[in-house]
Design a protein around this motif. Structure first.
Motif, short mmCIF file in Angstrom:
data_model
loop_
_atom_site.label_atom_id
_atom_site.label_comp_id
_atom_site.label_asym_id
_atom_site.label_seq_id
_atom_site.Cartn_x
_atom_site.Cartn_y
_atom_site.Cartn_z
N HIS A 22 -29.35 -16.14 80.03
CA HIS A 22 -30.81 -16.03 80.09
C HIS A 22 -31.38 -17.09 81.04
O HIS A 22 -32.39 -17.73 80.75
N LYS A 24 -30.31 -19.97 81.67
CA LYS A 24 -30.08 -21.38 81.28
C LYS A 24 -28.57 -21.67 81.31
O LYS A 24 -27.76 -20.78 81.04
N HIS A 345 -34.01 -18.74 59.18
CA HIS A 345 -32.76 -18.07 58.83
C HIS A 345 -31.70 -18.30 59.91
O HIS A 345 -32.02 -18.39 61.10
N HIS A 347 -29.49 -16.41 61.30
CA HIS A 347 -29.41 -15.43 62.38
C HIS A 347 -30.55 -15.58 63.39
O HIS A 347 -30.35 -15.40 64.59
N ASP A 348 -31.73 -15.90 62.86
CA ASP A 348 -32.86 -16.10 63.79
C ASP A 348 -32.59 -17.32 64.67
O ASP A 348 -32.83 -17.29 65.88
N THR A 351 -29.86 -16.34 67.28
CA THR A 351 -30.36 -15.46 68.34
C THR A 351 -31.28 -16.23 69.28
O THR A 351 -31.18 -16.10 70.51
N LEU A 352 -32.17 -17.04 68.71
CA LEU A 352 -33.13 -17.77 69.55
C LEU A 352 -32.44 -18.90 70.32
O LEU A 352 -32.81 -19.18 71.47
N ASP A 354 -29.46 -18.71 71.43
CA ASP A 354 -28.79 -17.99 72.52
C ASP A 354 -29.72 -17.83 73.71
O ASP A 354 -29.30 -17.92 74.86
N HIS A 355 -30.99 -17.62 73.41
CA HIS A 355 -31.93 -17.43 74.51
C HIS A 355 -32.29 -18.73 75.21
O HIS A 355 -32.92 -18.72 76.26
N GLY A 363 -23.78 -16.85 60.12
CA GLY A 363 -23.22 -15.89 59.17
C GLY A 363 -22.40 -16.62 58.13
O GLY A 363 -22.66 -17.79 57.82
N ALA A 378 -25.55 -17.76 54.29
CA ALA A 378 -25.12 -17.88 55.69
C ALA A 378 -25.51 -19.25 56.22
O ALA A 378 -26.44 -19.87 55.72
N MET A 406 -41.03 -22.19 67.11
CA MET A 406 -41.33 -20.77 67.26
C MET A 406 -41.36 -20.07 65.90
O MET A 406 -42.20 -19.20 65.65
N LEU A 407 -40.45 -20.45 65.02
CA LEU A 407 -40.35 -19.76 63.72
C LEU A 407 -41.32 -20.35 62.69
O LEU A 407 -41.52 -19.75 61.63
N ALA A 408 -41.90 -21.49 63.00
CA ALA A 408 -42.77 -22.16 62.00
C ALA A 408 -44.08 -21.39 61.83
O ALA A 408 -44.55 -20.73 62.74
#
Lengths: 408, 139
Positions: A22, A24, A345, A347-348, A351-352, A354-355, A363, A378, A406-408
């Motif tokens: 992405h 980076k 979480h 997974h979130d 995924t984030l 990774d970006h 997991g 997980a 971002m998730l807050a």
């Protein structure tokens, strides 16, 4: 002086570390899942297909001889790398999972009786639980879990206390893939041996990080996988005491594992070939041999020292993050960190991250019983290798902070 | 190859995750359904109050990732006074969207980016599976 002092040069030998994700720079913190491959490994695989491609142990032509020599050289390299007593004790498999299944079905199942017990720790990978459950279900034996502590360490006395006259095998991971804990395997092996119980050590997460000496450990079985050891996928080994390999029936039948076949009966080849039917992953094992050459040139002691430094930096960094809970706090540990973050979480986060270019695993890490013990479904797992850097740890922390905002 | 994340974690998804609608257990539920995600161990329970073939109210409960939570929040909103066939119809539309065949209706279009994240598609399908489980005839 170590080659690792010039970490930029070392990293340049791993082509994928130069990738952008992405846009980076890749921060590869998923080494416990699989390791990146040095150019030497990729070239060895490629060179087999471009220059030496032929089947092994059958053909008398030049290419057949070359392929066989390269393939068997990998066995010698692996035998020396892990301190096996002899090359005949090294059985090539597709990986740790196949190695454990081989021991389960060839060594243990034929003599397993109702009421027999297979003792494994609560921090095992599913690969060191499920094969035992399968043969236990068939025979009326049972799999007994040995306790671990709140810090994610093995309760050594607790495990030893569970060894009894019904115990037929003791299985233990050398290093936990989920918690990073380095287990005192020599104490468990010695206790099992004193009671006449064979032991199996899962070295999947140990061999890539520090020097392993199977002969000194004196376990009955040591298993490992090649792809975590910077080699190709689909390669692995079972290192077993010769007497066991002689006594064990073949796991799978076919070509190459026989000496003579007739419809009146078949005579099997000697170990290790008795356990290697069919055409093997020739290119893969030649690649694994190249990985071992590469690791020897850099030096496992230098690798272990660098990973200890990275481990301590990462531990300090993670302890400084508010709302982050580390799962497992063993005193002896590898640079493998499982954690959960308040309000986000796994997974979130993965995924984030990774970006932001950061590769981590999320997991249950194929360790449901371990996750259940700690009461988490997980976790996020960051696992480092010698080619990681302090700058990458800083980039990871910055990315994690961004993700949490971002998730807050 | 996956596209940039901001389109997956859109403001719509993040807003539902921060303040999910219909979250909790429905006191007068007639139907309960549970779905689990083997990949992460997430569990989502959906409770429904049904009258005949109509879902009157739906609520969800459980700890889950932002994708599952946002999707459950949207789905339970869509299920108010909806026919019992709605969860299956919407699930099929989601799967078609993941294949790139069609767009899912309304706010569910926020999950279009999941077509580039196959490992996360199960997260968005979990609430639908819980709803379908709730309506399964019980033994």
């Amino acid at each position: 002086m170590s080659q690792l002092d010039d970490i930029a040069a070392i990293r340049a030998e791993f082509p994928q570390l130069a990738r952008l994700i992405h846009g980076k720079p890749l921060v590869y913190f998923d080494n416990a899942n699989t390791a990146q491959k040095p150019r030497a490994v990729i070239d060895a695989v490629s060179s087999y297909y471009t220059e030496h491609n032929a089947n092994v142990a059958r053909a008398v032509h030049t290419l057949g001889e070359e392929a066989t020599t390269l393939y068997e050289a990998a066995r010698d390299k692996l035998a020396r790398f892990v301190g096996a007593r002899s090359r005949e004790e090294v059985v090539f498999t597709r990986g740790t999972t196949e190695s454990i299944n081989l021991v389960a079905y060839s060594f243990l199942r034929p003599t397993l009786k109702p009421g027999d017990e297979i003792l494994v720790s609560r921090m095992e990978h599913h690969a060191n639980i499920v094969p035992w459950q399968l043969i236990a279900a068939e025979t009326g034996a049972k799999v007994v879990p040995a306790p671990i502590t709140e810090t994610g360490e093995l309760d050594v006395d607790g495990m030893i206390a569970l060894m009894n006259e019904r115990t037929r095998l003791v299985g233990l991971t050398h290093v936990s893939n989920a918690l990073g804990t380095i287990n005192p395997v020599e104490r468990i092996i010695a206790a099992a041996k004193a009671r006449g119980v064979p032991s199996l050590i899962d070295g999947s997460q140990a061999a890539p990080h520090f020097r392993v000496d199977v002969a000194a450990l004196d376990c009955d079985f040591y298993v490992l996988t090649g792809h975590k050891l910077f080699g190709p996928t689909g390669t692995g080994a079972l290192i077993a005491k010769r007497a066991h390999l002689d006594a064990m029936p073949p796991f799978m039948g076919g070509g190459e594992m026989i000496r003579k076949v007739s419809f009146d009966g078949t005579t099997f080849n000697d170990p290790p070939h008795k356990f290697e039917p069919g055409t093997p992953n020739i290119a893969g094992f030649i690649g694994l041999g190249a990985a071992i050459d590469w690791l020897n040139a850099v030096g496992m002691d230098a690798i272990a020292a660098r990973e200890t430094m990275l481990r301590d930096r990462m531990l300090d960094a993670l302890r400084g993050v508010d709302g982050l809970r580390l799962i497992g706090a063993a005193r002896e540990r590898a640079a493998v960190f499982s954690f959960v973050v308040e309000g986000a979480h796994a997974h979130d986060i993965a995924t984030l991250l990774d970006h932001e270019g950061v590769a981590v695993r999320s997991g249950h890490h194929c360790t449901h019983p371990t996750m259940q013990f700690f009461g988490v479904p997980a976790t996020v797992r960051a696992s480092l290798s010698f080619y990681n850097t302090e700058d990458e740890i800083a980039a990871f922390l910055t990315a994690l902070a961004k993700v949490r905002r971002m998730l807050a | 190859m996956s596209a940039h994340p901001s389109t997956l974690y859109s403001e719509t998804v993040l807003a539902h995750n921060r303040a999910p609608h219909n979250c909790g257990c429905l006191a007068d539920a007639t139907h309960h359904g549970l779905a689990e995600n083997a990949l992460c161990g997430d569990r989502l329970e959906l409770s429904l109050r049904m009258r005949g073939d109509t879902i009157e109210v739906a609520m969800f409960d459980g700890e889950s990732c932002a994708i599952t939570t946002a999707c459950a929040s949207m789905l339970t909103g869509m299920l108010r006074d909806a026919p019992r066939t709605t969860p299956a119809t919407l699930r099929a539309a989601m799967v078609a969207m993941f294949r790139g065949d069609a767009d899912a209706p309304g706010e569910f279009a926020a999950f279009a980016e999941l077509r580039h994240h196959p490992a996360r598609q199960r997260c968005a399908l979990l609430p639908f599976d819980a709803a379908l489980a709730a309506m399964q005839p019980k033994e």
